[in-house]
Scaffold this motif. Structure first.
Motif, mmCIF file in Angstrom:
data_model
loop_
_atom_site.group_PDB
_atom_site.id
_atom_site.type_symbol
_atom_site.label_atom_id
_atom_site.label_comp_id
_atom_site.label_asym_id
_atom_site.label_seq_id
_atom_site.Cartn_x
_atom_site.Cartn_y
_atom_site.Cartn_z
ATOM 1 N N HIS A 185 25.293 48.757 38.801
ATOM 2 C CA HIS A 185 24.326 48.118 37.907
ATOM 3 C C HIS A 185 24.931 46.905 37.204
ATOM 4 N N ILE A 186 26.224 46.962 36.910
ATOM 5 C CA ILE A 186 26.876 45.794 36.316
ATOM 6 C C ILE A 186 26.849 44.632 37.303
ATOM 7 N N ARG A 187 27.120 44.914 38.565
ATOM 8 C CA ARG A 187 27.077 43.847 39.582
ATOM 9 C C ARG A 187 25.668 43.292 39.729
ATOM 10 N N ALA A 188 24.661 44.173 39.591
ATOM 11 C CA ALA A 188 23.272 43.699 39.669
ATOM 12 C C ALA A 188 22.951 42.770 38.505
ATOM 13 N N LEU A 189 23.405 43.130 37.308
ATOM 14 C CA LEU A 189 23.205 42.253 36.149
ATOM 15 C C LEU A 189 23.888 40.908 36.357
ATOM 16 N N LYS A 190 25.098 40.951 36.896
ATOM 17 C CA LYS A 190 25.845 39.715 37.178
ATOM 18 C C LYS A 190 25.075 38.829 38.165
ATOM 19 N N SER A 191 24.508 39.434 39.216
ATOM 20 C CA SER A 191 23.770 38.658 40.222
ATOM 21 C C SER A 191 22.503 38.037 39.643
ATOM 22 N N GLN A 192 22.017 38.598 38.525
ATOM 23 C CA GLN A 192 20.831 38.048 37.848
ATOM 24 C C GLN A 192 21.191 36.923 36.876
ATOM 25 N N GLY A 193 22.473 36.563 36.828
ATOM 26 C CA GLY A 193 22.903 35.468 35.961
ATOM 27 C C GLY A 193 23.234 35.886 34.547
ATOM 28 N N LYS A 194 23.329 37.172 34.303
ATOM 29 C CA LYS A 194 23.667 37.645 32.966
ATOM 30 C C LYS A 194 25.185 37.644 32.782
ATOM 31 N N ALA A 195 25.620 37.680 31.529
ATOM 32 C CA ALA A 195 27.043 37.765 31.196
ATOM 33 C C ALA A 195 27.322 39.144 30.620
ATOM 34 N N ILE A 196 28.368 39.773 31.104
ATOM 35 C CA ILE A 196 28.739 41.110 30.641
ATOM 36 C C ILE A 196 30.116 41.035 30.012
ATOM 37 N N VAL A 197 30.231 41.476 28.767
ATOM 38 C CA VAL A 197 31.541 41.643 28.127
ATOM 39 C C VAL A 197 31.984 43.071 28.399
ATOM 40 N N TYR A 198 33.147 43.220 29.004
ATOM 41 C CA TYR A 198 33.616 44.539 29.437
ATOM 42 C C TYR A 198 34.915 44.857 28.712
ATOM 43 N N ILE A 199 34.846 45.818 27.782
ATOM 44 C CA ILE A 199 36.022 46.227 27.016
ATOM 45 C C ILE A 199 36.508 47.556 27.579
ATOM 46 N N SER A 200 37.735 47.569 28.064
ATOM 47 C CA SER A 200 38.287 48.787 28.648
ATOM 48 C C SER A 200 39.800 48.733 28.583
ATOM 49 N N HIS A 201 40.417 49.932 28.502
ATOM 50 C CA HIS A 201 41.873 50.031 28.576
ATOM 51 C C HIS A 201 42.331 50.469 29.964
ATOM 52 N N ARG A 202 41.399 50.593 30.896
ATOM 53 C CA ARG A 202 41.739 51.036 32.237
ATOM 54 C C ARG A 202 41.933 49.835 33.157
ATOM 55 N N MET A 203 43.170 49.614 33.551
ATOM 56 C CA MET A 203 43.514 48.428 34.326
ATOM 57 C C MET A 203 42.748 48.346 35.643
ATOM 58 N N GLU A 204 42.597 49.491 36.336
ATOM 59 C CA GLU A 204 41.960 49.436 37.653
ATOM 60 C C GLU A 204 40.518 48.951 37.538
ATOM 61 N N GLU A 205 39.844 49.267 36.429
ATOM 62 C CA GLU A 205 38.470 48.803 36.242
ATOM 63 C C GLU A 205 38.430 47.297 36.025
ATOM 64 N N ILE A 206 39.361 46.796 35.243
ATOM 65 C CA ILE A 206 39.408 45.354 34.969
ATOM 66 C C ILE A 206 39.577 44.567 36.256
ATOM 67 N N PHE A 207 40.512 45.007 37.107
ATOM 68 C CA PHE A 207 40.807 44.245 38.318
ATOM 69 C C PHE A 207 39.775 44.470 39.415
ATOM 70 N N ARG A 208 39.028 45.556 39.348
ATOM 71 C CA ARG A 208 38.003 45.810 40.358
ATOM 72 C C ARG A 208 36.694 45.112 40.016
ATOM 73 N N LEU A 209 36.416 44.910 38.734
ATOM 74 C CA LEU A 209 35.072 44.534 38.317
ATOM 75 C C LEU A 209 34.963 43.158 37.663
ATOM 76 N N CYS A 210 36.021 42.716 36.988
ATOM 77 C CA CYS A 210 35.900 41.551 36.091
ATOM 78 C C CYS A 210 36.335 40.253 36.754
ATOM 79 N N ASP A 211 35.772 39.165 36.255
ATOM 80 C CA ASP A 211 36.096 37.825 36.756
ATOM 81 C C ASP A 211 37.102 37.111 35.862
ATOM 82 N N VAL A 212 36.931 37.274 34.548
ATOM 83 C CA VAL A 212 37.753 36.577 33.556
ATOM 84 C C VAL A 212 38.232 37.603 32.545
#
Length: 500
Positions: A185-212
């Motif tokens: 669903h986060i990827r779907a929001l991204k494809s719709q041109g939305k911006a998602i702020v993702y706060i997490s302490h899990r490194m694997e999530e950051i590198f799998r999901l985030c752009d910046v």
């Protein structure tokens, strides 16, 4: 042509009394991006996001929305401006239904002006279905599990038709399958041109999901870089100044000592096989494997919060038949030196409105009858706060005012002050930052090095491998493998779980 940022926060500063939470921070969100925000607890992440969400007003700085200056004076104004927030601390009201929580503050009305409960139920059911969640919209939130509540909170946030969605530790209570649903669903929001702020302490999530990724430290923005340009080691160094290899303290020497805790013949259900495991003095043992395979039930069988069909638990040579009565299980085990640190420290572990001192002393007072005069235990409390390195201005401060990591240490300190020599720990670092994780790992290892025994479960397999001495792999409410943690890998654990 460079896209116009959906949000630009420029030179934001905020002080709380004499404490400067943010110092001249700038932060920008581009359309169609997932932007990670990282830093230790106290770095300023929550304050920055609360300013964007209209919860806190800045002392200085400007906010632009699509290039136009705006002021977020309330959460309602922020939502009207297209900013939706899902905070780590769940804001759902337990005495309301799922549908009522989903539409709180924006309830649809019938032509006569009444709240349209049927429309709320239909929309809620459809939204939950999109998230692969089969829940009755009329069910009270107070009866949901932590993971279910987290998903309802996320559903409410990402369906608010906002252009900017802030997700604060959204996966802390989710298993691997649920995380993948959320990621879709986060990827779907991204494809719709939305911006998602993702706060997490899990490194694997950051590198799998985030752009910046932007890293805050001591209220300052120390870096904003493309995720693809940095490594996990470099990110951790930005946040805390040390390498990922330094997170876990050295393991014990491997020498076998006396058995502190044994489970024998435990059958979680009528058709599940019997389980046997041992935890020795001086070691940390993990219940590993896929989520929801019986790890939690095994630990809670020991303290009477789960009722197995059969089995016994042996604590330092004292054998007790299971099941144990739920009303007396925790206190009965405390009397034998067993402490239980639950996953949900806020609802099951701590009394948030009471002081740090009271929360630590509760275990000590529980050894006396209800009509006994409460004792103060001032020296023991001070020693616990010091030895646990709990960051608190004074022992009388409410424990609810502490960061997640310090709350977790206060809960652990209750059992150390009580003299417990066996710990049952669920999710030891849920919702705490990298620095607090390292502190928690050291505290548990120091406890084991003094002869204590620890049985732990965690959704983070890397955490179990790095922290523990031995791993029991649980699958289908049964132990299917045992292995030393030093040579274990995520692949080996998964392979063992699936080859039963």
């Amino acid at each position: 042509m460079t896209a116009v940022p959906l949000v630009s926060m420029t030179s934001i500063s905020k002080a709380f009394g004499s404490s400067l939470a943010l110092r001249d921070v700038s932060f920008e969100l581009l359309p169609g991006t997932v932007h990670a925000l990282m830093g230790e607890n106290g770095a300023g992440k929550s304050t920055l996001m609360k300013i964007l969400a209209g919860v806190v007003r800045p002392d200085a700085g400007t906010i632009l929305r699509n290039g136009v200056p705006v002021q977020m004076n309330s959460p309602r104004e922020a939502l009207d401006a297209g900013v939706s927030t899902v905070f780590q601390e769940l804001s759902l009201l337990p005495n309301l239904t799922i549908a009522e929580n989903m539409f709180l503050g924006r309830e649809p009305l019938t032509p006569s002006g009444r709240i349209d409960n049927a429309a709320m139920a239909r929309a809620t059911r459809e939204t939950l279905k999109q998230l692969d969640l089969d829940l009755d919209p009329g069910r009270l939130v107070g009866g949901l599990t932590i993971a279910e509540r987290q998903f309802v909170e996320i559903a409410r946030g990402i369906t608010a038709n906002a252009d900017v969605v802030i997700l604060d530790e959204p996966t802390a209570a989710l298993n691997a399958a649920d995380v993948e649903i959320l990621n879709r669903h986060i990827r779907a929001l991204k494809s719709q041109g939305k911006a998602i702020v993702y706060i997490s302490h899990r490194m694997e999530e950051i590198f799998r999901l985030c752009d910046v990724v932007s890293v805050l430290k001591d209220g300052r923005n120390v870096a904003t870089v493309p995720v693809a340009s940095v490594s996990p080691q470099e990110l951790i160094a930005m946040m805390v100044g040390r390498d990922i290899a330094e997170l876990f303290p050295p393991r014990g020497d491997g020498a076998k000592s006396a058995v502190a805790l044994s489970l024998d013949g435990i059958r979680l259900t009528a058709d599940s096989p019997p389980v046997r495991l041992d935890v020795h003095q001086g070691e940390i043992v993990a219940l590993a494997g896929l989520e929801g395979q019986g790890q939690r039930e095994l630990i809670r069988s020991i303290i009477g919060q789960y009722q197995p069909v059969a089995g016994t638990v042996e604590v330092k040579g004292r054998r007790i038949a299971l099941p144990i009565a739920p009303a007396s299980g925790v206190r009965r085990m405390q009397a034998l030196g067993v402490g239980f640190v639950p996953e949900d420290r806020k609802d099951e572990g701590l009394f948030l409105d009471l002081s740090v001192a009271h929360n630590i002393a509760i275990g000590l007072n529980s050894r006396h009858s209800a009509l006994s005069i409460a004792r103060r235990y001032r020296d023991i409390i001070q020693d616990a706060i010091k030895s646990m390195a709990i960051k608190v201005s004074r022992p009388s401060a409410p424990v609810g005012s502490l960061s997640g990591g310090n709350q977790q240490k206060a809960l652990l300190g209750r059992y150390l002050a009580l003299g417990s020599d066996i710990l049952l720990v669920e999710e030891p670092t849920r919702g705490v930052d990298i620095g607090a994780k390292a502190e928690m790992y050291k505290l548990l290892r120091d406890f084991a090095n003094r002869g204590g025994a620890v049985l732990v479960l965690s959704r983070e397999t890397i955490e179990l491998i790095g922290l523990c001495d031995r791993l029991y792999v649980v699958h289908g409410r049964s132990i299917v493998a045992e292995m030393p943690a030093a040579g274990a890998s995520e692949h080996a654990i998964l392979e063992a779980a699936l080859q039963r």
